[in-house]
Design a protein around this motif. Structure first.
Motif, PDB file in Angstrom:
ATOM      1  N   ILE A 221       0.815  -1.207   0.000  1.00 39.05           N
ATOM      2  CA  ILE A 221       0.000   0.000   0.000  1.00 39.05           C
ATOM      3  C   ILE A 221       0.855   1.267   0.000  1.00 39.05           C
ATOM      4  CG2 ILE A 221      -0.265   0.058   2.520  1.00 39.05           C
ATOM      5  CD1 ILE A 221      -2.904   1.076  -0.122  1.00 39.05           C
ATOM      6  N   ILE A 222       2.029   1.230   0.633  1.00 37.69           N
ATOM      7  CA  ILE A 222       2.878   2.417   0.664  1.00 37.69           C
ATOM      8  C   ILE A 222       3.368   2.756  -0.738  1.00 37.69           C
ATOM      9  CG2 ILE A 222       5.077   3.382   1.445  1.00 37.69           C
ATOM     10  CD1 ILE A 222       4.697   1.864   4.052  1.00 37.69           C
ATOM     11  N   LYS A 223       3.918   1.763  -1.449  1.00 38.26           N
ATOM     12  CA  LYS A 223       4.460   2.066  -2.772  1.00 38.26           C
ATOM     13  C   LYS A 223       3.352   2.408  -3.766  1.00 38.26           C
ATOM     14  CE  LYS A 223       4.852  -2.735  -4.466  1.00 38.26           C
ATOM     15  NZ  LYS A 223       5.798  -3.774  -4.924  1.00 38.26           N
ATOM     16  N   HIS A 224       2.174   1.796  -3.587  1.00 41.60           N
ATOM     17  CA  HIS A 224       1.084   2.115  -4.507  1.00 41.60           C
ATOM     18  C   HIS A 224       0.499   3.503  -4.218  1.00 41.60           C
ATOM     19  CE1 HIS A 224       0.778  -2.477  -4.926  1.00 41.60           C
ATOM     20  NE2 HIS A 224       1.400  -1.987  -5.973  1.00 41.60           N
ATOM     21  N   GLY A 225       0.374   3.829  -2.931  1.00 36.82           N
ATOM     22  CA  GLY A 225      -0.063   5.175  -2.575  1.00 36.82           C
ATOM     23  C   GLY A 225       0.934   6.212  -3.048  1.00 36.82           C
ATOM     24  N   ALA A 226       2.229   5.898  -2.895  1.00 39.93           N
ATOM     25  CA  ALA A 226       3.283   6.805  -3.352  1.00 39.93           C
ATOM     26  C   ALA A 226       3.214   6.985  -4.867  1.00 39.93           C
ATOM     27  CB  ALA A 226       4.651   6.277  -2.941  1.00 39.93           C
ATOM     28  N   MET A 227       2.849   5.929  -5.579  1.00 43.98           N
ATOM     29  CA  MET A 227       2.714   5.999  -7.035  1.00 43.98           C
ATOM     30  C   MET A 227       1.633   7.009  -7.423  1.00 43.98           C
ATOM     31  SD  MET A 227       1.629   2.831  -9.557  1.00 43.98           S
ATOM     32  CE  MET A 227       2.979   1.804  -8.985  1.00 43.98           C
ATOM     33  N   MET A 228       0.503   6.963  -6.728  1.00 43.66           N
ATOM     34  CA  MET A 228      -0.595   7.890  -7.016  1.00 43.66           C
ATOM     35  C   MET A 228      -0.188   9.325  -6.691  1.00 43.66           C
ATOM     36  SD  MET A 228      -4.461   7.716  -5.474  1.00 43.66           S
ATOM     37  CE  MET A 228      -5.653   9.060  -5.685  1.00 43.66           C
ATOM     38  N   ILE A 229       0.467   9.504  -5.558  1.00 46.26           N
ATOM     39  CA  ILE A 229       0.903  10.846  -5.156  1.00 46.26           C
ATOM     40  C   ILE A 229       1.968  11.374  -6.116  1.00 46.26           C
ATOM     41  CG2 ILE A 229       2.062  12.160  -3.330  1.00 46.26           C
ATOM     42  CD1 ILE A 229       0.615  10.308  -1.309  1.00 46.26           C
ATOM     43  N   ASN A 230       2.842  10.477  -6.576  1.00 44.34           N
ATOM     44  CA  ASN A 230       3.840  10.840  -7.587  1.00 44.34           C
ATOM     45  C   ASN A 230       3.150  11.364  -8.845  1.00 44.34           C
ATOM     46  OD1 ASN A 230       5.706  10.707  -9.762  1.00 44.34           O
ATOM     47  ND2 ASN A 230       6.784   8.949  -8.904  1.00 44.34           N
ATOM     48  N   ALA A 231       2.122  10.647  -9.292  1.00 46.40           N
ATOM     49  CA  ALA A 231       1.406  11.047 -10.505  1.00 46.40           C
ATOM     50  C   ALA A 231       0.729  12.404 -10.321  1.00 46.40           C
ATOM     51  CB  ALA A 231       0.375   9.979 -10.876  1.00 46.40           C
ATOM     52  N   VAL A 232       0.080  12.600  -9.164  1.00 47.78           N
ATOM     53  CA  VAL A 232      -0.579  13.877  -8.879  1.00 47.78           C
ATOM     54  C   VAL A 232       0.447  15.007  -8.813  1.00 47.78           C
ATOM     55  CG1 VAL A 232      -1.821  15.176  -7.096  1.00 47.78           C
ATOM     56  CG2 VAL A 232      -2.585  12.891  -7.724  1.00 47.78           C
ATOM     57  N   SER A 233       1.579  14.738  -8.193  1.00 43.81           N
ATOM     58  CA  SER A 233       2.604  15.765  -7.995  1.00 43.81           C
ATOM     59  C   SER A 233       3.186  16.258  -9.309  1.00 43.81           C
ATOM     60  CB  SER A 233       3.739  15.220  -7.123  1.00 43.81           C
ATOM     61  OG  SER A 233       3.265  14.784  -5.875  1.00 43.81           O
ATOM     62  N   ASN A 234       3.366  15.364 -10.261  1.00 42.59           N
ATOM     63  CA  ASN A 234       4.074  15.698 -11.486  1.00 42.59           C
ATOM     64  C   ASN A 234       3.168  15.928 -12.688  1.00 42.59           C
ATOM     65  OD1 ASN A 234       7.007  15.517 -10.706  1.00 42.59           O
ATOM     66  ND2 ASN A 234       6.275  13.548  -9.962  1.00 42.59           N
ATOM     67  N   SER A 235       1.888  15.674 -12.531  1.00 44.63           N
ATOM     68  CA  SER A 235       0.922  15.973 -13.582  1.00 44.63           C
ATOM     69  C   SER A 235       0.938  17.468 -13.873  1.00 44.63           C
ATOM     70  CB  SER A 235      -0.472  15.535 -13.128  1.00 44.63           C
ATOM     71  OG  SER A 235      -1.476  16.053 -13.971  1.00 44.63           O
TER      72      SER A 235
END
Length: 532
Positions: free
Chosen positions: A386-400
């Protein structure tokens, strides 16, 4: 068309209770909004009028195109503080000669329009919105300068306001100052750093130091007019580009300046034909339950805000706690992410990441509809990544890089607030419904965690645990977190751009999408490393 259906029973007990709760909250918020609308109060406004001057909101009303809307932003700034609600300045987006502009109007009836710490914070947010969306900035200036008793919180950070004006100009964003009265000391730099300046005969006063300060500093005797009057600046200093006879003339000139800007939008034009949703926006009042622990279907919201209630859902059978899909809103294409059952699992995070990437490929703005308690916790989910998957979503939001708009409908807790593009992730706009709550976690959960930690600490030290004191502590913490998670508290701190009536959501989003299209809309393929 992929039209969304609706299962709402507007006569049902749950709907009626939710609508009543929302209506009650709207009435409470309206009471606070009235404080901002009243400015410095009836006597101060009347005194202002007797000087032949118009209140700030009337100046705005005359400036914008007839019968056009004004999207006021950060109206409740300073709520819950020692300063007036609204922070002595009226801000928002209005259409002037067909051009969407960011309008900033000092309210001289409220403490002379002085800038306090919340004025500064509100101004920073407004300048940020103007620059992100390439909105011309019109300053309606009349202020006594800094609120001197709080200068330690105003002076040093406040210089950023002038920096932002010059950066806007450097970026090719027009800046216009209409000076209605005093613009003293640091405030003199607002017209000084604007591209176009209008001053009013025997009314505008612009100087770095007024007559008393000049007398103290140099011994020189002077008067307002010779030191900083409109005619002096028009004839001698050259600071005034236009010399107006009165306030109405200044507003006329201001509109003419905007007309001559030859300003063009750089984003896509909306589809010409706007199709209304199939369902009544009035029904948005009763969709979010009073108890946010009770889930609701965000598709019911989507059906009442998008064109024709037409929504192409993406991955509907996968990660079903997050609804994602494509639609149009007031003719603009959008992607929507909406929490369905609060908790975000690994599947939801991965689904969101792919959807955000696709939106960037298609240069499509994203709308985030919040009702999340955060990412799922527990041994099974930690082991499942869940940490790496949540981080993946936050990464996408951050860099969109496509524009994001966030609407807090219900809960917005923990890292779920981040993954759904909370304030720290620079959404172009963020609004809250009266039903919204936002905090690190729910009040009961937070109080429980504090209790467990305290109990563990007592056990480790071999001390007895006071159950009665713990009960009182939990009640106190719950009450504190409940108060601090409410939208008025958060709006007062400029953590959102305003609390909106749910029934106005489609209109507000349409105005935001139109403003966003002033700048180019371009996605990216450049995201951080996704941990698989």
């Amino acid at each position: 068309m992929t039209v969304i259906g609706s299962t709402i029973d507007t006569a049902g007990e749950a709907y009626v209770a939710a609508a009543e709760s929302t209506t009650t909250k709207l009435a409470e918020i309206d009471g606070e909004l009235q404080k901002a609308l009243a400015g410095g109060g009836e006597r101060a406004v009347e005194r202002h009028r007797k000087r032949g001057k118009l209140p700030a909101r009337e100046r705005i009303e005359l400036l914008i195109d007839e019968d056009s809307p004004f999207l006021e932003l950060c109206t409740l700034a300073a709520w819950g503080s020692d300063f007036p609600v609204g922070a002595n300045v009226v801000t928002g987006i209005g259409v002037v000669e067909g051009v969407e502009c960011m309008i900033v109007a000092n309210d001289p009836t409220s403490r002379g329009g002085a800038s306090n710490p919340w004025t500064i914070k509100k101004s920073f947010r407004i300048n940020e919105i103007a620059q992100q969306n390439r909105l011309p900035i019109i300053s309606l200036v009349e202020s006594g300068g800094a609120d001197l008793p709080t200068q330690k919180e105003v002076f040093i950070p406040g210089g950023r306001m002038f920096r932002d004006l010059t950066r806007a100009s450097a970026a090719g964003i027009p800046t216009v100052a209409l000076v209605f009265g005093n613009s003293t000391a640091g405030g003199a730099y607002i017209p000084g750093m604007s591209d176009h300046v209008v001053m009013i005969k025997e009314q505008s006063k612009v100087f770095l130091g007024g007559p008393p300060l000049v007398k103290m500093a140099t011994g020189e005797e002077s008067d307002d007019e010779s030191l900083g009057g409109a005619e002096m600046h028009a004839r001698k200093s050259g600071l005034a580009d236009y010399f107006a006879q009165d306030e109405y003339d200044a507003i006329r000139i201001g509109r003419s300046i905007v007309k001559r800007l030859n300003w063009r939008k750089q984003g896509p034009a909306p589809r010409a034909e706007v199709i209304e949703p199939l369902f009544d926006s009035e029904e948005l009042l009763g969709i979010v339950p009073a108890d946010l622990k009770v889930p609701f279907d965000p598709r019911e919201v989507v059906a009442r805000i998008v064109d024709g209630s037409d929504f192409d859902e993406f991955k509907p059978l996968y990660g079903s706690s997050l609804v994602t899909g494509w639609a149009e809103l007031h003719g603009y294409p959008v992607g929507i992410l909406a929490n369905a059952r609060g908790v975000l699992f690994s599947e939801e995070a991965q689904k969101a990441t792919q959807f955000i990437q696709l939106a960037n490929r298609a240069n499509t703005p994203l709308i985030f509809l919040h009702n999340t308690t955060g990412y799922m916790v527990g041994k099974e989910y930690e082991q499942g990544g869940i940490i790496k998957h949540g981080a993946m979503m936050i990464n996408a939001v951050s860099n969109s890089t496509v524009p994001h708009i966030s609407i807090l409908m219900g809960a917005s807790y923990g890292a779920g607030h981040y993954g759904m593009c909370g304030r720290a992730y620079d959404p172009r706009f963020l609004f809250a419904w009266p039903s919204a709550k936002s905090a690190v976690m729910g009040p009961a959960q937070l109080a429980g965690v504090v209790s467990i930690v305290a109990r563990g600490s007592a056990e480790a030290k071999g001390l007895p645990f006071d159950e009665e004191a713990d009960k009182g502590m939990r009640a106190m913490v719950e009450a504190q977190i409940e108060a601090e998670s409410l939208p008025m508290f958060l709006s007062g701190r400029v953590y959102d751009d305003g609390i909106i009536d749910p029934r106005d959501t489609r209109t507000v989003l349409g105005m935001c999408l139109s403003a966003i299209a002033t700048a180019p809309i371009e996605g990216t393929e450049n995201f951080g490393v996704f941990r698989m």
